[in-house]
Design an enzyme around this catalytic site. Structure first.
Site, PDB file in Angstrom:
ATOM      1  N   ARG A  98       3.795   4.196  63.301  1.00  0.00           N
ATOM      2  CA  ARG A  98       5.017   3.829  62.590  1.00  0.00           C
ATOM      3  C   ARG A  98       5.751   5.008  61.979  1.00  0.00           C
ATOM      4  NH1 ARG A  98       2.654  -1.668  59.829  1.00  0.00           N
ATOM      5  NH2 ARG A  98       2.735  -2.792  61.800  1.00  0.00           N
ATOM      6  N   HIS A 152       7.924  -0.993  53.919  1.00  0.00           N
ATOM      7  CA  HIS A 152       7.154  -2.105  54.414  1.00  0.00           C
ATOM      8  C   HIS A 152       5.792  -2.277  53.742  1.00  0.00           C
ATOM      9  CE1 HIS A 152       5.520  -4.936  57.216  1.00  0.00           C
ATOM     10  NE2 HIS A 152       4.612  -4.102  57.641  1.00  0.00           N
TER      11      HIS A 152
END
Ligand SMILES: Cc1cc2nc3c(=O)[nH]c(=O)nc-3n(C[C@H](O)[C@H](O)[C@H](O)COP(=O)(O)OP(=O)(O)OC[C@H]3O[C@@H](n4cnc5c(N)ncnc54)[C@H](O)[C@@H]3O)c2cc1C
Ligand code: SF4
Ligand code: FES
Lengths: 636, 244
Positions: A331, A402
């Protein structure tokens, strides 16, 4: 300097946990019910822990600000949960999952913890399947898998795009079974406002009944915080609106060390911000990168309809830059590259802060039904929010906050430096280093709750008396302190709303302590955040009273803690003179713009101690690697 | 765009409620319905008026926390969409929207648009689980399950426990909610052992929580944001009759 004993057991990596379990003290079964354990938070980490400890015989009190355990934000996890089952026979193993997780975390986590996590991963799948969690299956009736970023094997178990929902409903079912048996008493819509410590040990909490405003103390022999992550410090994130840091922060102010607060995960595939009314961001699961291809136009400021842009005119930059992992790079890498593309003028959409995630090829190859079966709910969600159908047009995505790898410091037993205070799930710092791999948070929360904490907590309780002195002055003091804080906040009646102030904080955090950080910006953040704090305590306007259901008051208390946390995050980021995982310091990068670690000087966990009205003090836990060789992460 | 909102205000469970009218300006199409309410609340606070209380959390249609009735429709006008996912592009400039809480005997209003749905947890406590202790599970692949059954179990399990089915039903029946849970487990071999007990206990808990009976109007299925099929109720009835 606090002593930071990680209590990692001796012995070789593979047998540490089983040997440790054998060495742990046990509480006599008939004595267990005399011990009261408070679990704050009933998401995956808390519900699994509360249910399992109740099964073992402890008297469990579970708290949540939600109306039901099923509402916790774990419910929103989409893509899946990792386990080293090797059902696909593609070369997976406990060691490989361990290795991928350590590497994915950019070598900033503890070997022993991560190995244990990988070792327990298989049991989690077994447990959940037995509870009736409807995992995706193949036609032969066996469990299906898919791939996630940072791995070259297919080890992610899933339930369409709603894995978190199904796992949480599983843990919730285990918990309500215990509620029915009266072994767990659940306090819905109760928010923990403080930790009670007596003689340095955690001995209960102070909580507010959100419906009546009544504040009370709840004594216990041990306290578990399973209160989730603090991504909402950025105002906009993929977290639920109410996710917050209050429980951890108040425990921090009572002496619990906060570890690696600056390690934040920015997820590459979220629906971009559309306007300043935006209240939250929506994730599009990483699993989409199994079949979706990320691209931007080769030409700058190319405003044509994406379907008009031919193959030759597209830059599938992840595939170009990382031929072996392609769209499935971790990510942090995917996020940073997307930002870079947009910063360099290749961004798309109205704001130019987006890249395409395209399903054209997979739809052509496998058909629309196949795609709908796998990703239908995500496509619908996207359509609902943006008004465009990903079956017809590529999705537009952009990175968003996130997950928070940082959290309260815990030892191998998941106990903080305050004896009797345990921290599990996203709220602790333990297993993901500087970057969490996809599908590993669900795994960690459930490993903590089902299989680790219920053992390790017994070791502590076995040495403690079960007697509780509920009339101890610390309980009254705690109640009084919380009542006063609320009274103070309510009396300000200034001219700014909580949301106004939260947006201001969020902007500073995103601009200066976000995806890409540098010294001068971090110093700017450290100047500006204190003035937001001033502003809050002089100008916030909270309507209503403290003796009623008052969501604005709840938000205000949480924001007050976020402001203080934000400052610590900036301090931690400034202190860490290296780039690693999600922490990217512009001063420290390789020639091809990858994160450049400094293992010699920063191979440690930064655990911060709160000191009232003074600068926080950093303590170091040195990370020792005996089983993996530290290398520059390469996904090329 | 500009909208007129008629919103239910009620300061507590005991007090009587009333509709209050608000005019909201500067609504944009890409705003969500809740972002529009946020904007209104922000203004109300600045005018030292009390903001409108409504329950919400994930804002992505999965936690089941939100729930309100817009122009008589649970979760608003769109099929398969929760209130939190509703965007203002659904509405037209100048429209008037009436916004109310779930109305059902078993869901008491807490304040304004927020209601108490703990009755759902009570039903679940009565049997919404498979009794398996942590640690004792066999290998997950030891028990193959037909994909069709697994898929059906999944479809039923996607219920978010929002209560729209109850709010939409003229009898305030919770049969869709209960049926979905019962059918999830009924599809799976693990669920068989406690099956009959589960059906009986959950139906009894539903009755004693004051939910009404199903008279097959189908409003629940029509308003369910997760499109839980009414066949779950038919199956529940069949199962219930089998054992009684
Ligand atoms: C949109 C999204 C998608 C994700 N997808 C994945 C995925 O596919 N795979 C994966 O592995 N991970 C995923 N993650 C990450 C993962 O879902 C979370 O890290 C994990 O579920 C956190 O679980 P938790 O139990 O620690 O916390 P939560 O589920 O957040 O639970 C926190 C609990 O604490 C309670 N609480 C908090 N503070 C207090 C207080 N002061 N007083 C009382 N109660 C309190 C809350 O009420 C709640 O019950 C995703 C995350 C998001 C946001
Ligand atoms: S069945 Fe549908 S309407 Fe009823 S609670 Fe479940 S999701 Fe909501
Ligand atoms: S707020 Fe979670 S479903 Fe609507």
């Amino acid at each position: 300097m606090k002593s930071l004993d990680s209590k990692i057991p001796n012995g070789d990596l593979v047998s540490k946990w089983s040997q440790h379990k054998f060495n742990l003290n046990l509480v006599n079964p008939s004595n267990k019910k005399k011990y009261t354990v408070i679990v704050v938070g009933t998401g995956l980490a808390g519900a699994s822990a509360a249910a399992t400890m109740a099964e073992l015989g402890y008297n469990v009190l579970a708290f949540s600000y939600h109306e039901s355990p099923r509402r916790a934000h774990s419910i929103a996890a989409q893509g899946g949960i990792n386990a080293a089952k090797n059902y696909q026979n593609d070369g997976d193993s406990v060691f490989r999952l361990f290795y991928d997780t350590i590497k994915g975390g950019d070598y900033r986590s503890r070997e022993a913890n991560v190995y244990r996590l990988a070792e327990l991963s298989s049991n989690i799948i077994d447990q959940c399947a037995a509870q009736g969690v409807p995992f995706a299956r193949e036609y032969g009736g066996h469990l299906a898998n898919r791939s996630f970023g940072g791995a070259q094997v297919s080890r992610t178990f899933y339930a369409r795009g709603q894995t978190g929902q199904q796992l949480l409903l599983g843990a919730y079912s285990a918990l309500i079974r215990q509620m029915n048996l009266k072994t767990v008493k659940f306090f819905p819509r109760h928010e923990m406002l403080d930790l009670v410590t007596i003689d340095g040990h955690a001995k209960g909490i102070i909580a507010r009944n959100l419906l009546t405003g009544d504040i009370q103390s709840y004594p216990a022999n041990a306290v578990v915080l399973a209160t989730g992550g603090y991504g909402n410090v950025f105002y906009l994130s993929t977290n639920a609106m109410a996710s917050n840091v209050t429980a951890s922060w108040r425990a921090h102010k009572k002496g619990a060390l906060f570890a690696n607060p600056c390690f934040t995960q920015i997820h590459p595939t979220c629906i971009p911000v559309s306007s300043n009314h935006q209240s939250k961001l929506t994730l599009m699961s990483e699993s989409l990168r199994n079949d979706g291809r990320v691209w931007v136009p080769k030409k700058k400021n190319d405003l044509r309809d994406p379907n008009q842009i031919s193959e030759e005119e597209r830059d599938y930059y992840l595939e170009r830059l990382y031929p072996s992992f392609g769209n499935l790079v971790p990510r942090d890498v995917a996020s940073r590259r997307a930002k870079e593309m947009c910063d360099n003028g290749f961004g798309v959409g109205n704001t130019r802060l987006a890249v395409y995630l395209d399903f054209k090829d997979v739809i052509a190859k496998q058909g629309k039904n196949w795609v709908a079966e796998k990703y239908g709910n995500l496509f619908d969600m996207y359509h609902q929010i943006t008004g465009e159908s990903p079956y017809e047009k590529p999705m537009m995505i952009y990175p968003a906050v996130h997950y928070t790898m940082g959290g309260l410091w815990v030892d191998y037993n998941l106990m903080s430096n305050i004896p009797g205070l345990y921290v599990t799930g996203e709220a602790n710092f333990s297993d993901h280093g500087a970057n969490r791999l996809g599908a590993s948070a669900l795994m960690q929360g459930l490993a903590d709750g089902y299989f680790i904490l219920p053992y390790t907590i017994g070791d502590y309780l076995a040495k403690e008396s079960s007697a509780l002195n509920s009339t101890h002055e610390e309980y009254q003091n705690g109640v009084q302190f919380c009542n006063e804080q609320i009274k103070n906040m309510l009396s300000i009646k200034g001219n700014k709303t909580v949301d106004d102030l939260h947006k201001e904080l969020g902007k500073i955090m995103w601009d200066y302590v976000g995806m890409s950080r540098n010294k001068s910006n971090l110093e700017l953040a450290l100047k500006q955040i204190p003035s937001i704090r001033e502003d809050f305590w002089n100008n916030v306007n909270i309507p209503g009273t403290g003796k009623e259901f008052n969501p604005e008051l709840e938000k205000a208390g949480r924001l007050a803690d976020f402001i203080e946390l934000g400052e610590l995050m900036a301090k931690d980021a400034l202190n860490r003179e290296e780039s690693c995982g999600g922490h990217f310091r512009e001063e420290h990068q390789t020639d091809d713009n990858e994160a450049k670690r400094n293992d010699e000087n920063y191979s440690f966990v930064a655990a911060w101690e709160y000191v009232k009205e003074k600068e926080s003090i950093m303590h170091k836990e040195q990370l020792i690697f005996e089983n993996v060789k530290l290398a520059t992460r390469s996904y090329k | 765009m500009q909208l007129t909102l008629k919103i239910w205000r009620q300061s507590s469970a005991e007090s009587t409620g009333f509709f209050e009218k608000y005019i909201v300006d500067n609504v944009t199409a890409d705003m969500s319905f809740f972002e529009m309410l946020d904007m209104l609340n922000n203004d109300l606070i600045k005018q030292n008026k009390s903001p409108i209380v409504f329950d919400h959390d994930c804002r992505e249609g999965i936690c089941g926390t939100c729930g309100l009735v817009i122009n008589g429709r649970a979760h608003g006008p769109l099929k398969g969409v929760t209130a939190c996912q509703l965007h203002m592009r659904t509405f037209k400039n100048g429209e008037t929207l009436t916004v109310e809480p779930w109305r059902a005997k078993s869901f008491k209003v807490i304040k304004d648009l927020a209601v108490d749905r703990q009755a759902f947890d009570k039903i679940m406590e009565a049997g919404g689980y498979i009794s398996v202790k942590t640690g004792g599970a066999p290998d997950a692949n030891a028990m193959p399950i037909f994909k069709e059954n697994a898929d059906e179990a999944f479809d039923s399990a996607t219920c978010i426990g929002c209560g729209a089915c109850v709010a939409a039903c003229k009898n305030s029946s919770a049969m869709l909610f209960v049926g979905a849970k019962v059918n999830q487990y009924a599809q799976l071999p693990q669920g068989q052992v406690e099956h009959s007990k589960r059906v009986k206990n959950m139906v009894e808990a539903m009755d004693s929580a004051g939910f009404g009976n199903c008279t097959n109007t189908g409003a629940c299925e029509a308003e369910c944001p997760k499109e839980i099929s009414i066949s779950n109720i038919i199956k529940l009835n069949k199962e219930y009759l089998k054992f009684h």
